[in-house]
Design an enzyme around this catalytic site. Structure first.
Site, PDB file in Angstrom:
ATOM      1  N   ASP A  64       0.818  -1.224   0.000  1.00 24.11           N
ATOM      2  CA  ASP A  64       0.000   0.000   0.000  1.00 24.11           C
ATOM      3  C   ASP A  64       0.847   1.267   0.000  1.00 24.11           C
ATOM      4  O   ASP A  64       0.372   2.332   0.390  1.00 24.11           O
ATOM      5  CB  ASP A  64      -0.928   0.009   1.227  1.00 24.11           C
ATOM      6  N   GLY A  65       2.073   1.148  -0.404  1.00 18.60           N
ATOM      7  CA  GLY A  65       2.957   2.314  -0.428  1.00 18.60           C
ATOM      8  C   GLY A  65       4.374   1.872  -0.153  1.00 18.60           C
ATOM      9  O   GLY A  65       4.634   0.717   0.203  1.00 18.60           O
ATOM     10  N   SER A  90       2.440   6.863   0.676  1.00 17.55           N
ATOM     11  CA  SER A  90       1.554   6.013   1.472  1.00 17.55           C
ATOM     12  C   SER A  90       0.156   6.152   0.897  1.00 17.55           C
ATOM     13  O   SER A  90      -0.418   7.240   0.898  1.00 17.55           O
ATOM     14  CB  SER A  90       1.574   6.425   2.948  1.00 17.55           C
ATOM     15  N   ARG A  91      -0.384   5.049   0.370  1.00 16.99           N
ATOM     16  CA  ARG A  91      -1.675   5.107  -0.305  1.00 16.99           C
ATOM     17  C   ARG A  91      -2.850   4.936   0.649  1.00 16.99           C
ATOM     18  O   ARG A  91      -3.994   5.054   0.224  1.00 16.99           O
ATOM     19  CB  ARG A  91      -1.736   4.032  -1.394  1.00 16.99           C
ATOM     20  N   VAL A  92      -2.586   4.597   1.910  1.00 19.52           N
ATOM     21  CA  VAL A  92      -3.674   4.327   2.859  1.00 19.52           C
ATOM     22  C   VAL A  92      -3.554   5.175   4.114  1.00 19.52           C
ATOM     23  O   VAL A  92      -4.530   5.741   4.602  1.00 19.52           O
ATOM     24  CB  VAL A  92      -3.694   2.827   3.243  1.00 19.52           C
TER      25      VAL A  92
END
Length: 522
Positions: free
Chosen positions: A346-347, A371-373
């Site tokens: 997720d990143g 960081s995608r979350v």
């Protein structure tokens, strides 16, 4: 009592009668037992014949007690991955089925212990006695069993918590060339979980024994072993142990997650894991694909990292946060294994060798990290400043690169460069020294408000340390609101900035006509 000899005779007679009745009632049952034959032994693998009822992933036992996993199940032969010493195995030896798949002991008994992937202790202490064992290969939680990531996992690192936040239940990849501080970031994150009710599992895959010993010593010195489990597959162990190590560690971590607890797991590192799997696969004659890795290498890591999640409240609400580490070669993040893991996670936090050589630690390249979350779970106090900070830092890096060519820059660009240098200085941090949330917020607010801009560069470390000390004196009401409030109120922000401004008065240059940074070049 008057005749002890008679009493003893009666007792013996009764005992013999019971034994006789037991022998008469016992009827032995015959059970079929499959025994195979060892055909050949190679580096970490064996070829076995017989055992027609064998299943994939089943455990086999050899005469010297070594375990193996049925890896290739063909019509005539079975390819076995060995999990122990195979130097004494010889062709023709017997091989026995166990009827079970590979499992590992789980439970609170593992906290504070150093074990191998089979659950055997490596710390010289007593064997681990647990009432529960679980398979190392388990299906990941279904989508309907998962909940959104809403709670941050504070690492104690300013650059990560502010610009690349991680949420509980997220999978954040740490990658970079060797010796750039990847393990240091993971260990600092573990140290910051003290008093946070987070169980930590550190999985060392193919590391040197001295490196693992150093990590364990650090955890003990920082009183972190009480909430940690260390799973170790050393570099001189058979490749089969390196292969199952992360799965065994994840099963141990999942046990705590299913109890409703928050867990952090570190895989250090998956480069060695992929290489061990490649070695086993090529020895077992599985066809190679890109870069000599077998075609199912993606599935190898995908099924591992998919087990990290945040469970729904009905299932306890536990979470498993993964920090996989991967080593790049010559900064090539487009290689096969790094791109696989970037797409699975997720990143990523990318560590730059050039920043490391300049002494900028942690050497996080903010431009290549994402960081995608975690941004959704970031504390409101960070969100109020993180956007402006990341934009200013990105502008600074672009202008700094431009100014290195000797070009003249205007006054506004010079101010951006000076401001960016102070951002970089404030984001630097010593190893094993996590920073609390109030201290981070106060430093970041002072940065975005430009309070550090008048501080000479050579005094920046002292000024930033003074701000962190002053943060401990903030009213407890404000410090509590960092964790609970939706956003900082104007009154809170004003009180924090006033305290920061008063602290930085000691570091202001006395002659206001001097430029803010002696030795600044344009």
């Amino acid at each position: 009592m008057n005749d002890p000899h008679g009493f003893m005779q009666v007792t013996f007679e009764r005992s013999f009668q019971r034994i006789s009745r037991g022998r008469q009632s016992f009827s032995p049952k015959l059970r079929p037992h499959e025994v195979g034959t060892l055909l050949s032994v190679s580096t970490g693998i064996a070829q076995v014949t017989g055992l027609p009822g064998i299943g994939y992933d089943e455990i086999l036992t050899f005469r010297n007690g070594t375990l193996g996993i049925a890896f290739n199940v063909d019509a005539d032969e079975i390819g076995v991955v060995l999990l122990g010493d195979y130097s004494t195995l010889q062709a023709g030896a017997e091989v026995h089925r166990t009827g079970r798949v590979m499992d590992v002991a789980v439970g609170d008994e593992l906290l504070g212990r150093v074990v191998d992937p089979l659950g055997s202790p490596l710390d010289g202490r007593a064997p681990i006695i647990s009432n529960d064992r679980k398979a190392v290969e388990r299906p990941a939680a279904s989508i309907m069993d998962r909940a959104p990531v809403t709670v941050p996992l504070q690492t104690g690192l300013k650059v990560v918590d502010a610009l690349i936040p991680i949420g509980r239940g997220q999978r954040e990849l740490i990658l970079g060339d060797r010796q750039t501080g990847k393990t240091a970031i993971a260990i600092d994150t573990i140290l910051n979980q003290r008093d946070q009710d987070v169980v930590c599992v550190y999985c060392a895959i193919g590391q040197r024994a001295s490196t693992v010993a150093k990590v364990v010593a650090t955890l003990k010195e920082q009183d972190a072993m009480d909430y940690c489990v260390v799973v170790v597959a050393e570099g001189n162990d058979p490749p089969g142990l390196s292969y199952i190590a992360p799965y065994a560690a994840t099963t141990i971590a999942e046990h705590f997650m299913e109890q409703g607890r928050d867990v952090l797991i570190v895989y250090d590192d998956l480069t060695h894991h992929a290489r061990a799997y490649r070695e086993l696969s090529l020895l077992l004659r599985r066809p190679p694909g890109r870069e000599a890795f077998p075609g199912d290498i993606f599935y190898l890591h995908a099924r591992l990292l998919e087990r990290s999640t945040h469970l729904r409240p009905e299932l306890g609400g536990g979470s498993l946060t993964a920090l996989p580490i991967i080593e790049t070669e010559a900064q090539d993040i487009s290689a096969y294994i790094p791109t696989n893991l970037i797409s699975i996670t997720d990143g990523q936090i990318y560590l730059s060798p050039s920043l490391f050589e300049l002494g900028i630690l942690p050497a996080v390249d903010v431009g290549k990290s994402v960081s995608r979350v975690g941004g959704k779970a970031q504390l409101a106090a960070y969100r109020a400043v993180a956007g402006d900070l990341k934009l200013a830092y990105a502008q600074f890096e672009e202008l700094e690169t431009f100014s290195k060519f000797g070009a003249r820059v205007d006054e506004s660009s010079r101010k951006l460069i000076e401001h960016g240098r102070r951002i970089r200085a404030c984001l630097q941090q010593a190893e094993h020294s996590p920073v609390s949330v109030p201290a981070q917020v106060m430093v970041l607010l002072a940065l975005t408000d430009g309070l550090f801009d008048q501080v000479p560069m050579d005094q920046m470390p002292s000024a930033e340390a003074a701000i962190r000390v002053a943060a401990a004196s903030l009213p407890s009401v404000i410090q509590e609101r960092f964790q609970t409030a939706d956003s900082l109120s104007d009154a809170d922000r004003g009180a924090i900035l006033k305290a920061a401004r008063d602290t930085l008065q000691l570091f202001q240059p006395h002659d206001k006509t001097l430029p803010p940074s002696q030795g600044a070049t344009t």
